[in-house]
Write a protein that holds these residues in place. Sequence first.
Motif, mmCIF file in Angstrom:
data_model
loop_
_atom_site.group_PDB
_atom_site.id
_atom_site.type_symbol
_atom_site.label_atom_id
_atom_site.label_comp_id
_atom_site.label_asym_id
_atom_site.label_seq_id
_atom_site.Cartn_x
_atom_site.Cartn_y
_atom_site.Cartn_z
ATOM 1 N N PHE A 1 -93.011 -8.881 -64.846
ATOM 2 C CA PHE A 1 -93.508 -9.695 -63.741
ATOM 3 C C PHE A 1 -94.357 -8.842 -62.805
ATOM 4 N N VAL A 2 -95.270 -9.504 -62.130
ATOM 5 C CA VAL A 2 -96.111 -8.870 -61.120
ATOM 6 C C VAL A 2 -96.021 -9.707 -59.850
ATOM 7 N N HIS A 3 -95.807 -9.040 -58.740
ATOM 8 C CA HIS A 3 -95.671 -9.707 -57.448
ATOM 9 C C HIS A 3 -96.991 -9.611 -56.694
ATOM 10 N N TYR A 4 -97.567 -10.767 -56.373
ATOM 11 C CA TYR A 4 -98.757 -10.833 -55.529
ATOM 12 C C TYR A 4 -98.323 -11.233 -54.120
ATOM 13 N N ARG A 5 -98.729 -10.464 -53.133
ATOM 14 C CA ARG A 5 -98.426 -10.775 -51.734
ATOM 15 C C ARG A 5 -99.708 -11.065 -50.973
ATOM 16 N N TYR A 6 -99.665 -12.095 -50.132
ATOM 17 C CA TYR A 6 -100.800 -12.361 -49.239
ATOM 18 C C TYR A 6 -100.770 -11.382 -48.076
ATOM 19 N N ALA B 1 -107.256 -5.880 -51.045
ATOM 20 C CA ALA B 1 -106.731 -4.602 -51.534
ATOM 21 C C ALA B 1 -105.358 -4.791 -52.175
ATOM 22 N N ARG B 2 -104.503 -5.631 -51.565
ATOM 23 C CA ARG B 2 -103.178 -5.878 -52.155
ATOM 24 C C ARG B 2 -103.304 -6.622 -53.488
ATOM 25 N N MET B 3 -104.225 -7.566 -53.562
ATOM 26 C CA MET B 3 -104.425 -8.286 -54.826
ATOM 27 C C MET B 3 -104.963 -7.350 -55.896
ATOM 28 N N HIS B 4 -105.836 -6.434 -55.522
ATOM 29 C CA HIS B 4 -106.375 -5.465 -56.488
ATOM 30 C C HIS B 4 -105.256 -4.611 -57.071
ATOM 31 N N SER B 5 -104.338 -4.166 -56.224
ATOM 32 C CA SER B 5 -103.229 -3.341 -56.701
ATOM 33 C C SER B 5 -102.314 -4.138 -57.640
ATOM 34 N N SER B 6 -102.013 -5.380 -57.283
ATOM 35 C CA SER B 6 -101.155 -6.206 -58.129
ATOM 36 C C SER B 6 -101.842 -6.542 -59.449
ATOM 37 N N MET B 7 -103.136 -6.805 -59.379
ATOM 38 C CA MET B 7 -103.884 -7.109 -60.604
ATOM 39 C C MET B 7 -103.901 -5.904 -61.531
ATOM 40 N N ALA C 1 -114.077 -3.973 -50.383
ATOM 41 C CA ALA C 1 -114.964 -5.027 -49.908
ATOM 42 C C ALA C 1 -114.470 -6.356 -50.443
ATOM 43 N N ALA C 2 -114.307 -7.327 -49.544
ATOM 44 C CA ALA C 2 -113.718 -8.600 -49.934
ATOM 45 C C ALA C 2 -114.761 -9.617 -50.370
ATOM 46 N N THR C 3 -116.028 -9.433 -49.996
ATOM 47 C CA THR C 3 -117.046 -10.408 -50.325
ATOM 48 C C THR C 3 -118.287 -9.707 -50.871
ATOM 49 N N MET C 4 -119.148 -10.496 -51.526
ATOM 50 C CA MET C 4 -120.399 -9.947 -52.044
ATOM 51 C C MET C 4 -121.297 -9.489 -50.908
ATOM 52 N N SER C 5 -121.375 -10.280 -49.844
ATOM 53 C CA SER C 5 -122.239 -9.896 -48.726
ATOM 54 C C SER C 5 -121.819 -8.565 -48.139
#
Length: 818
Positions: A351-356, A493-499, A546-550
């Motif tokens: 399992f992988v835990h994703y946190r907001y 950044a947290r999603m990147h680590s979980s991914m 960076a969270a967005t393309m812009s």
Amino acid sequence: MAIEKPMIPSNVVEIMSGNESEEQVEVEIINPDAVSIEDEDGGMTIVLDPSMQEDIIGPDHMSNIAEFMDDADLESLGSELVHQFHSDRQSRSDWARSYVKGLDLMGLKIEERDQPWPGACGVFHPLLTESVIRFQAQAITEIFPASGPVRTNIVGSLDADKAKQAVRVENEMNYLTTEVMTEYRDEFEQMLFKLPLAGSAFKKIYYDPMLERPVAMFVPAEDFVVSYGAADLDTAMRYTHVMKKSANDVLKLMVSGFYKDVDLPDPAPEISDIEEKYDELDGESAYSIEDDDRYTILEIHTDLDLPGEYADPDGIARPYVVTIDKSSRTVLSIRKNWYEDDSKKKKLQHFVHYRYLPGLGFYGTGLIHLIGGLAKSATSILRQLVDAGTLANLPAGLKARGLRIKGDDSPLMPGEFRDVDIPGGAIRDNIYPLPYKEPSGVLYNLLGNIVEEGRRVGSVADLDIASSNPNAPVGTTLALLERNMKVMSGVQARMHSSMRNELRILSRVIHDYMPAEYDYELNGKFNRIDDFDGRVDVLPVSDPNAATMSQRVMQYQAALQLAQQAPQIYDLGQLHRQMLDVLGIQNAEKIVKLDDEIQPTDPVTENQRILQQESVKAFAYQDHEAHMQVHMAMMNDPKIKEMVGQSPFASAIQGAMIEHITEHVAHQYRKEIEEQLGAPLPDPDAPIPEDVEYDLAGTVAKAASKLLQKDQAEAQAAQAQQQAQDPLTQIQQRKIALEEAEFQHKREVDMAKLELDKQSKQATVETERERIDSQERQEGARLGVKIATEKDKLERRDQLEGAKLGVEIAKSIADNKS
């Protein structure tokens, strides 16, 4: 629900016993190799091999231990684990209640209100919904682009084989996640929708033997129960995946041997508060809930010390996966959750835990917890403003009892006039409208402030680029953008680590369970087992900074501005390539080729690429002298010189050629130093300890000096040989020889003249010397005569003086006597 499942196919032998009853006995032999039958008088003797029977009867590492345990022990274990599951779920009850209340604020269900009057405004402010939709739309494009979510990185030293292996691993995982695992993107999008609401979401990665491929399942937070005080999945003593399976699915797993073949009672409908709220929002009725014929299966990952012969020798609780039917508490399977050859018996993670956002306990904090109160306030104010506008447009009031209006049970239409019967006086004296106010401007401004605050906390506010200074530096705009995206950058950044953890688990599943052969043809004999050996690290394509393309575009624009000031210290190819990737340009690898992507080729092809202004690269193992000879031959070719000289890119082509030749020179110099040393130099990309570098520098200095002397000698010899073979040099040498002969002849003539002159001068000197000698003799004779004459004069004078002195002395003596 027992099933008739035969044992392993075997030979059936009929044995007649020798007693009076003539009773027939059927014996089923599971393993014929472990049984020997000997004929004896009146019967047979069956001999069993205990060692081979133990291997058959006892469980192996991957077996379902529940098939071999005692029923009483299984019943006790099932009851204990279900009790622990209820305790874990109770520990998160506050979190669950907050989540259930916040789901109403999504506005997914149209609310018909009867208060303060029937038909009052039941709209919900879309603050929470907007935040969720924006996050989901933004995150899916960052995490899962169309080309796939995986990129690779080489762990350790880089060589050509590892680079090709990394490409195969990246292509395979992107192929699986985009083409084979058809549920992957849908499950990921569902997770990204619920993640910002609940604050936590989970992914389960495993190999499905039915589908014969990996599966990545989204597990919502309400179906994943962990003690609220746990820190993370790796250190948690226990966590449970709550699954709903139909009777047919359970039967399939029993027939396949994954679950133990047991009788299960009819499934009992069970629904949690969160599921009930989901059904309410989706419009599900209570009747459909009661007709739910699915079993509630608990897959509990926990540390256990099993009883009896299955207990750990050290008495340590080891990781197991236990599957239980919740309603009957029947244990369906118990499996070891570590590798068979792992002496430490480390728990395998599925399992992988994703946190907001990090929460106060195990579960994360979502938008419901962050801006749920603001969304509720915004909804309340919005309803008040709508209701106030409704009352202002359709006012109610009071009328006199005697006033009669025809059709007073229906509202007046625009342009309609009706008859009115009044007892007396004016109409306005018999009707009094209630003093409803227009919607409050203060209340409207308050609504705007609440919404703005909620968007700021939820990080969904838009940056007003239009009103900003268009001439502002890129760094200033980037600073404003980053300040506006601080919260989202942290979530990214947290999603990147979980991914990253999810992709590592998927890579492990591919290595352990997928067939060795690839599903498509490759140029060479490669397989998944060798490629997925851990040397290549798999990473998400997302950028944690960076969270967005812009935001990334602004970053690269700032980097390009810096590169213009000092281009020599920047890898402009890499910078432009990454910029194209950020902009989403198709086939960026064909537009800008990086050094790592350039393949080695022959020197003629390199010449062609340089003439076509394509990238080339020198490799350490090439024949550098041969390459340089071919490159120099092309540069000195007069025909090519003339053609290239007419090109507007002549200077660029010449510079690229010189730069490439310089690469070969550098590699050749390193190779020659290694030949002088008699050993290879260390990897230039690997760090060298200080003491080793110090000793190596001294050794290399000596080798460089020897190489210098050798090259100097070779250069002088080559220069002399070249001059000897040059026709102009030969003519020049002949001219020099003639000049030397003429000079020698002239020198000899001059020497003869000098000798004659010398002899003439010597005769003159002798004559002069004889004359001088004669003069000297004559002068000597004259002086001798003169000296003799003077001597006689002096002697006579001395005699006279002596005589005179004698007379005086005699006179003096005579005077003294007298």
